[in-house]
Scaffold this active site. Structure first.
Site, PDB file in Angstrom:
ATOM      1  N   ASN A  82       0.810  -1.216   0.000  1.00  0.00           N
ATOM      2  CA  ASN A  82       0.000   0.000   0.000  1.00  0.00           C
ATOM      3  C   ASN A  82       0.847   1.272   0.000  1.00  0.00           C
ATOM      4  O   ASN A  82       0.387   2.326  -0.435  1.00  0.00           O
ATOM      5  CB  ASN A  82      -0.922  -0.034   1.240  1.00  0.00           C
ATOM      6  CG  ASN A  82      -1.518   1.318   1.541  1.00  0.00           C
ATOM      7  OD1 ASN A  82      -2.451   1.760   0.871  1.00  0.00           O
ATOM      8  ND2 ASN A  82      -0.952   2.017   2.519  1.00  0.00           N
ATOM      9  N   ILE A  85       3.738   7.350  -2.482  1.00  0.00           N
ATOM     10  CA  ILE A  85       3.975   8.791  -2.315  1.00  0.00           C
ATOM     11  C   ILE A  85       3.628   9.509  -3.614  1.00  0.00           C
ATOM     12  O   ILE A  85       3.534   8.883  -4.675  1.00  0.00           O
ATOM     13  CB  ILE A  85       5.454   9.087  -1.970  1.00  0.00           C
ATOM     14  CG1 ILE A  85       6.416   8.539  -3.056  1.00  0.00           C
ATOM     15  CG2 ILE A  85       5.821   8.503  -0.605  1.00  0.00           C
ATOM     16  CD1 ILE A  85       7.848   9.017  -2.915  1.00  0.00           C
ATOM     17  N   TYR A 147       3.844   9.097 -11.080  1.00  0.00           N
ATOM     18  CA  TYR A 147       2.893   8.298 -10.288  1.00  0.00           C
ATOM     19  C   TYR A 147       2.066   7.393 -11.207  1.00  0.00           C
ATOM     20  O   TYR A 147       1.873   6.199 -10.925  1.00  0.00           O
ATOM     21  CB  TYR A 147       2.001   9.274  -9.526  1.00  0.00           C
ATOM     22  CG  TYR A 147       1.057   8.683  -8.519  1.00  0.00           C
ATOM     23  CD1 TYR A 147       1.440   8.506  -7.195  1.00  0.00           C
ATOM     24  CD2 TYR A 147      -0.248   8.344  -8.876  1.00  0.00           C
ATOM     25  CE1 TYR A 147       0.545   8.000  -6.256  1.00  0.00           C
ATOM     26  CE2 TYR A 147      -1.140   7.837  -7.949  1.00  0.00           C
ATOM     27  CZ  TYR A 147      -0.730   7.670  -6.634  1.00  0.00           C
ATOM     28  OH  TYR A 147      -1.618   7.171  -5.712  1.00  0.00           O
ATOM     29  N   PRO A 177      -7.937   2.475  -6.160  1.00  0.00           N
ATOM     30  CA  PRO A 177      -8.800   3.483  -5.548  1.00  0.00           C
ATOM     31  C   PRO A 177      -8.856   4.723  -6.427  1.00  0.00           C
ATOM     32  O   PRO A 177      -7.887   5.067  -7.109  1.00  0.00           O
ATOM     33  CB  PRO A 177      -8.096   3.822  -4.221  1.00  0.00           C
ATOM     34  CG  PRO A 177      -7.081   2.737  -4.010  1.00  0.00           C
ATOM     35  CD  PRO A 177      -6.709   2.265  -5.392  1.00  0.00           C
TER      36      PRO A 177
HETATM   37  N1  CAA Z   1      -5.049  18.398 -18.383  1.00  0.00           N
HETATM   38  C1  CAA Z   1      -4.395  19.273 -19.171  1.00  0.00           C
HETATM   39  N2  CAA Z   1      -3.825  20.385 -18.721  1.00  0.00           N
HETATM   40  C2  CAA Z   1      -3.896  20.632 -17.417  1.00  0.00           C
HETATM   41  C3  CAA Z   1      -4.535  19.751 -16.522  1.00  0.00           C
HETATM   42  C4  CAA Z   1      -5.145  18.613 -17.072  1.00  0.00           C
HETATM   43  N3  CAA Z   1      -5.788  17.718 -16.280  1.00  0.00           N
HETATM   44  N4  CAA Z   1      -4.416  20.243 -15.290  1.00  0.00           N
HETATM   45  C5  CAA Z   1      -3.751  21.410 -15.405  1.00  0.00           C
HETATM   46  N5  CAA Z   1      -3.442  21.647 -16.696  1.00  0.00           N
HETATM   47  C6  CAA Z   1      -2.780  22.800 -17.246  1.00  0.00           C
HETATM   48  C7  CAA Z   1      -3.336  24.082 -16.637  1.00  0.00           C
HETATM   49  O1  CAA Z   1      -4.509  24.506 -17.317  1.00  0.00           O
HETATM   50  C8  CAA Z   1      -2.203  25.036 -16.808  1.00  0.00           C
HETATM   51  O2  CAA Z   1      -2.166  25.521 -18.141  1.00  0.00           O
HETATM   52  P1  CAA Z   1      -1.767  27.045 -18.439  1.00  0.00           P
HETATM   53  O3  CAA Z   1      -0.364  27.194 -17.898  1.00  0.00           O
HETATM   54  O4  CAA Z   1      -1.871  27.121 -19.922  1.00  0.00           O
HETATM   55  O5  CAA Z   1      -2.778  27.867 -17.693  1.00  0.00           O
HETATM   56  C9  CAA Z   1      -0.977  24.158 -16.631  1.00  0.00           C
HETATM   57  O6  CAA Z   1      -1.415  22.810 -16.876  1.00  0.00           O
HETATM   58  C10 CAA Z   1      -0.397  24.238 -15.251  1.00  0.00           C
HETATM   59  O7  CAA Z   1      -1.431  23.884 -14.305  1.00  0.00           O
HETATM   60  P2  CAA Z   1      -1.367  24.377 -12.811  1.00  0.00           P
HETATM   61  O8  CAA Z   1      -1.568  25.879 -12.742  1.00  0.00           O
HETATM   62  O9  CAA Z   1      -2.300  23.562 -11.981  1.00  0.00           O
HETATM   63  O10 CAA Z   1       0.173  24.090 -12.495  1.00  0.00           O
HETATM   64  P3  CAA Z   1       0.901  24.018 -11.136  1.00  0.00           P
HETATM   65  O11 CAA Z   1       2.335  23.883 -11.472  1.00  0.00           O
HETATM   66  O12 CAA Z   1       0.433  25.078 -10.209  1.00  0.00           O
HETATM   67  O13 CAA Z   1       0.344  22.645 -10.504  1.00  0.00           O
HETATM   68  C11 CAA Z   1      -0.050  20.328 -10.330  1.00  0.00           C
HETATM   69  C12 CAA Z   1       0.531  21.439 -11.174  1.00  0.00           C
HETATM   70  C13 CAA Z   1       0.687  20.264  -8.969  1.00  0.00           C
HETATM   71  C14 CAA Z   1       0.154  19.025 -11.038  1.00  0.00           C
HETATM   72  C15 CAA Z   1      -1.559  20.625 -10.059  1.00  0.00           C
HETATM   73  O14 CAA Z   1      -2.206  20.843 -11.299  1.00  0.00           O
HETATM   74  C16 CAA Z   1      -2.255  19.494  -9.372  1.00  0.00           C
HETATM   75  O15 CAA Z   1      -2.116  19.306  -8.172  1.00  0.00           O
HETATM   76  N6  CAA Z   1      -3.039  18.700 -10.109  1.00  0.00           N
HETATM   77  C17 CAA Z   1      -3.713  17.549  -9.566  1.00  0.00           C
HETATM   78  C18 CAA Z   1      -2.866  16.323  -9.761  1.00  0.00           C
HETATM   79  C19 CAA Z   1      -3.548  15.142  -9.139  1.00  0.00           C
HETATM   80  O16 CAA Z   1      -4.676  14.801  -9.478  1.00  0.00           O
HETATM   81  N7  CAA Z   1      -2.882  14.467  -8.196  1.00  0.00           N
HETATM   82  C20 CAA Z   1      -3.458  13.384  -7.499  1.00  0.00           C
HETATM   83  C21 CAA Z   1      -2.884  13.348  -6.127  1.00  0.00           C
HETATM   84  S1  CAA Z   1      -3.760  12.203  -5.085  1.00  0.00           S
HETATM   85  C22 CAA Z   1      -3.283  10.730  -5.616  1.00  0.00           C
HETATM   86  O17 CAA Z   1      -2.381  10.564  -6.389  1.00  0.00           O
HETATM   87  C23 CAA Z   1      -4.031   9.571  -5.049  1.00  0.00           C
HETATM   88  C24 CAA Z   1      -4.617   8.759  -6.128  1.00  0.00           C
HETATM   89  O18 CAA Z   1      -4.132   7.669  -6.375  1.00  0.00           O
HETATM   90  C25 CAA Z   1      -5.822   9.212  -6.817  1.00  0.00           C
END
Ligand code: CAA
Length: 241
Positions: A82, A85, A147, A177
């Site tokens: 499990n 990170i 990831y 999940p």
């Molecule tokens: N598809 C395409 N483009 C995307 C996007 C997507 N899903 N998400 C963001 N973008 C684009 C944005 O529109 C932005 O474009 P512009 O620069 O043209 O405006 C660009 O990418 C940068 O996006 P951010 O402003 O969000 O960039 P950031 O550097 O501030 O953050 C990030 C980047 C940290 C990855 C943030 O977007 C984030 O946290 N995203 C979520 C990621 C996620 O789902 N993680 C899951 C964690 S939990 C987990 O992993 C458990 C599990 O198993 C489910």
């Protein structure tokens, strides 16, 4: 019952719910953790479940840790991989270090742990290996090239090993999940979580750790002996394979 279950990353988040549910189901449970001594001590105090500190990304440390667990509780019958990170960043900002840390823990960790208990499971003609992958290993997620690659790798690992374990009474399954209400998910920027992620979940909420733990308890049971190489998705309808 007397079976021994080992849960990596088992003192927090989904892992803590899994450890507790297995204990409740009658297993002798060992939970591993990587760094948060305070959370581990609190978890042990609250649940009575022993915790063991080592890095699943380090093969030698896994060997030593599993030997300690076997000395305390007996050989491992059920292994729940499990520990995981995140080091999220858009790919153009992702460093080699962010890639390596995630692959070491989330993918190589499965080799390091499973390899050390596999021989014993084969000898005893029983074993359960349950790998916690992710929806993002199935569908990919922007900001998670590391990831998503590791979690997709976990699914390939599961399917290959299921074929090898079948004749030795060992089942190997994966759970994917979706977004579950844990510290890992809560660490996502609030705006990203509420505006981009939750609207994609048809049931309209995050999952609960216990909703994953119940699947683990079932897959670990004798009743699940015909299920191997499977991927169980629990994601509130966000993605269908
Ligand atoms: N598809 C395409 N483009 C995307 C996007 C997507 N899903 N998400 C963001 N973008 C684009 C944005 O529109 C932005 O474009 P512009 O620069 O043209 O405006 C660009 O990418 C940068 O996006 P951010 O402003 O969000 O960039 P950031 O550097 O501030 O953050 C990030 C980047 C940290 C990855 C943030 O977007 C984030 O946290 N995203 C979520 C990621 C996620 O789902 N993680 C899951 C964690 S939990 C987990 O992993 C458990 C599990 O198993 C489910």
């Amino acid at each position: 019952m007397g079976r021994v279950a080992l849960v990596t990353g088992g003192s927090r988040g989904i892992g803590a719910a899994i450890s507790s549910a297995l204990k409740e189901a009658g297993y002798a449970v060992a939970a591993t953790y990587a760094g948060n001594d305070e959370a581990a001590a609190k978890f042990t105090k609250e649940t009575g479940i022993r915790t063991y500190k080592f890095d699943v990304g380090d093969y030698e440390a896994c060997g030593a840790g599993i030997a300690r667990i076997a000395a305390d509780l007996g050989p491992v019958d059920v292994l729940v991989n499990n520990a995981g990170i995140t080091r999220d960043a858009m790919f153009h900002k992702m460093t080699p270090q962010m890639w390596k840390e995630v692959i070491d823990t989330n993918l190589t960790g499965l080799f390091n742990m499973t390899h050390q208990v596999w021989g014993g499971m084969r000898d005893r003609k029983f074993g359960r290996v349950i790998n916690i992958s992710s929806i993002n290993g199935q569908k990919g997620q922007a900001g998670q090239a590391n990831y998503s690659a590791a979690k997709a790798g976990d699914l390939g690992f599961t399917k290959a090993l299921a074929q090898e374990g079948a004749r030795a009474g060992i089942t190997v399954n994966a759970i994917c999940p979706g977004y579950i209400a844990t510290e890992m998910v809560k660490a996502i920027d609030e705006k990203v979580l509420t505006e981009r992620i939750i609207p994609q979940i048809p049931v309209g909420r995050l999952g609960e750790p216990e909703e994953i733990a119940r699947i683990v308890v079932f897959l670990a049971s004798d009743e699940a002996g015909f299920i191997t190489g499977s991927t169980v998705s629990a994601n509130g309808g966000q993605f269908f394979v």
